[in-house]
Design a protein around this motif. Structure first.
Motif, short mmCIF file in Angstrom:
data_model
loop_
_atom_site.label_atom_id
_atom_site.label_comp_id
_atom_site.label_asym_id
_atom_site.label_seq_id
_atom_site.Cartn_x
_atom_site.Cartn_y
_atom_site.Cartn_z
N GLU A 192 0.83 -1.21 0.00
CA GLU A 192 0.00 0.00 0.00
C GLU A 192 0.87 1.26 0.00
O GLU A 192 0.51 2.28 -0.62
CB GLU A 192 -0.93 -0.01 1.21
N LYS A 193 2.01 1.22 0.69
CA LYS A 193 2.92 2.36 0.71
C LYS A 193 3.48 2.63 -0.67
O LYS A 193 3.57 3.79 -1.12
CB LYS A 193 4.06 2.10 1.71
N GLU A 194 3.85 1.57 -1.39
CA GLU A 194 4.39 1.73 -2.74
C GLU A 194 3.33 2.31 -3.68
O GLU A 194 3.64 3.15 -4.53
CB GLU A 194 4.88 0.38 -3.26
N ARG A 243 16.22 14.91 -11.26
CA ARG A 243 15.58 14.60 -9.98
C ARG A 243 14.19 14.01 -10.17
O ARG A 243 13.82 13.03 -9.53
CB ARG A 243 15.51 15.86 -9.13
N LEU A 244 13.41 14.59 -11.07
CA LEU A 244 12.06 14.09 -11.29
C LEU A 244 12.10 12.71 -11.93
O LEU A 244 11.38 11.79 -11.50
CB LEU A 244 11.28 15.07 -12.17
N SER A 245 12.93 12.53 -12.95
CA SER A 245 13.01 11.24 -13.64
C SER A 245 13.48 10.13 -12.71
O SER A 245 12.97 9.01 -12.76
CB SER A 245 13.94 11.34 -14.85
N SER A 246 14.46 10.43 -11.87
CA SER A 246 14.98 9.40 -10.97
C SER A 246 13.93 8.95 -9.97
O SER A 246 13.82 7.76 -9.66
CB SER A 246 16.21 9.92 -10.23
N VAL A 247 13.11 9.88 -9.48
CA VAL A 247 12.05 9.52 -8.54
C VAL A 247 10.99 8.66 -9.24
O VAL A 247 10.51 7.67 -8.69
CB VAL A 247 11.42 10.78 -7.92
N VAL A 248 10.63 9.04 -10.46
CA VAL A 248 9.65 8.26 -11.22
C VAL A 248 10.16 6.84 -11.45
O VAL A 248 9.42 5.86 -11.26
CB VAL A 248 9.32 8.95 -12.55
N ILE A 296 9.66 1.14 -10.19
CA ILE A 296 10.30 -0.15 -9.87
C ILE A 296 9.87 -0.63 -8.49
O ILE A 296 9.62 -1.81 -8.27
CB ILE A 296 11.83 -0.02 -9.94
N ALA A 297 9.80 0.30 -7.54
CA ALA A 297 9.37 0.03 -6.15
C ALA A 297 10.45 -0.71 -5.37
O ALA A 297 10.89 -0.25 -4.32
CB ALA A 297 8.06 -0.73 -6.11
N ILE A 338 23.50 -0.23 -9.36
CA ILE A 338 23.82 0.81 -8.39
C ILE A 338 22.92 0.71 -7.17
O ILE A 338 23.37 0.74 -6.01
CB ILE A 338 23.71 2.20 -9.04
N ARG A 339 21.61 0.58 -7.39
CA ARG A 339 20.65 0.56 -6.30
C ARG A 339 20.80 -0.68 -5.40
O ARG A 339 20.48 -0.62 -4.22
CB ARG A 339 19.22 0.61 -6.85
#
Length: 364
Positions: free
Chosen positions: A146-148, A241-246, A251-252, A350-351
């Motif tokens: 639900e958080k995702e 910044r916007l693209s990285s958050v999207v 991906i979640a 990286i992540r």
């Protein structure tokens, strides 16, 4: 064959039969989901599926709870749809193993007959094979938490607002063009609207949409700031910044991918294939997976061509993607898709801590 050996084989066969019966003794439910009701087909053990039943939402949950309390192992499946994952979560709370699968054509025999009952029966039969151990019987969809869902709903709403703004803006330009006037870009903004050289009656019609467009732009700006503030300040230059958050929120969970092939397949940026015998034909990208993620990756890849000239995929395709390069538009699109696909794999590395951005040629 001696008698002792025969008895041993019979005992082994009987044990296998008991194990098989135990594995198929579960209750399987194929569910066809609608806004007001559910159509359910039940299969008990290895028997034939029962006739379809139609339940109201609350009645179905009450009936499913009784099945769960009976002590039997219950499995359920339904197709992913616009009603979200609420049903899956409710059934899971009842102790039922509930799966969500990709929407698909369930008329395997191509009889050109489609009803809710037939769809539920086909899902139930697929679930039966899945429970028996055929993992390829169902194309499972990962159910987000639900958080995702709450996090990704923010940028998805921003996307919807941008789309609505573009539609209203295009309607205004269309009104000008239809009456022989030169269209004005972003005609709804304050100074541009005040300076519009159009007849009064057209300006009155445009004034009906102009306040809505200003409000939409204000909401879009607020959501953009909210999303950008959630970005990692130490991320590589040009990632956005916007693209990285999207990308991260679509991906979640990066750790759910075990290898680079899985993340590449999820983006839908891998080439399709139509091969048979000695003939092998690779087609355009499959576009299978998450379209929002795919769009964000391609947008970011174009940005990296400018801001990350030492990034390995950019170096590889520089002769095609460089400014002023002698390449066709189709070749440039293919090259940027290759960069975007590799970018997804590198972000996964990286992540998940498998590699650093510096080793991949990404500088801050």
């Amino acid at each position: 064959m001696n008698k002792c050996h025969l008895n041993t084989e019979l005992s082994s066969l009987e044990g296998t039969r008991c194990q098989f019966n135990g594995s198929t003794g579960a209750i399987k439910l194929g569910i066809d989901v609608h806004q007001q009701y559910y159509v359910v087909v039940e299969q008990v053990g290895g028997s034939n599926p029962k006739p379809p039943q139609r339940f109201q939402k609350d009645a179905f949950l009450h009936w499913a709870a009784k099945l769960a309390r009976s002590g039997a192992e219950v499995h359920a499946v339904y197709e992913a749809c616009g009603f979200g994952f609420g049903l899956q979560r409710k059934l899971t709370e009842l102790g039922i193993h509930c799966y969500v699968v990709c929407p698909q054509k369930l008329d395997e025999q191509n009889r050109r007959v489609k009803t809710d009952g037939l769809d539920a029966k086909a899902l139930c039969l697929k679930l039966d094979r899945f429970v028996q151990g055929n993992q390829d019987a169902l194309a499972l969809v990962r159910v987000p938490s639900e958080k995702e869902e709450q996090l990704r709903a923010i940028h998805r709403q921003r996307e919807q607002l941008v789309k609505a703004r573009k539609q209203l803006e295009a309607q205004g330009r269309s009104l000008m063009v239809n009456h022989g006037l030169e269209p004005v870009s972003q005609w709804w903004k304050g100074r541009a609207f005040a300076a519009l050289q159009v007849p009064q009656w057209i300006k009155e019609l445009l004034s009906n949409s102009q306040p809505i467009l200003l409000t939409l732009q204000e909401k879009i700006r607020a959501l953009t700031v909210q999303l950008q503030s959630a970005a990692d300040p130490a991320q590589p230059r040009g990632l956005g910044r916007l693209s990285s958050v999207v990308i991260d929120r679509e991906i979640a969970n990066w750790h759910r991918f075990n290898n680079r092939r899985q993340i590449g397949s999820y983006t839908g940026l891998c080439p399709g294939e139509h091969s048979s015998g000695n003939t092998r034909l690779q087609t355009c990208v499959t576009k299978h997976g998450n379209p929002r993620l795919r769009a964000a990756l391609v947008e970011t890849a174009w940005r990296l061509v400018r801001f990350q000239p030492n990034y390995k995929p950019v170096v590889k395709w520089r002769r095609i993607l460089a400014k002023g390069a002698l390449a066709t538009g189709a070749a440039r699109k293919k090259a940027i898709v290759a960069v975007a696909r590799q970018l997804a794999v590198d972000l996964w590395r990286i992540r998940t801590g498998r590699c650093t951005a510096e080793k991949l040629g990404l500088s801050n």
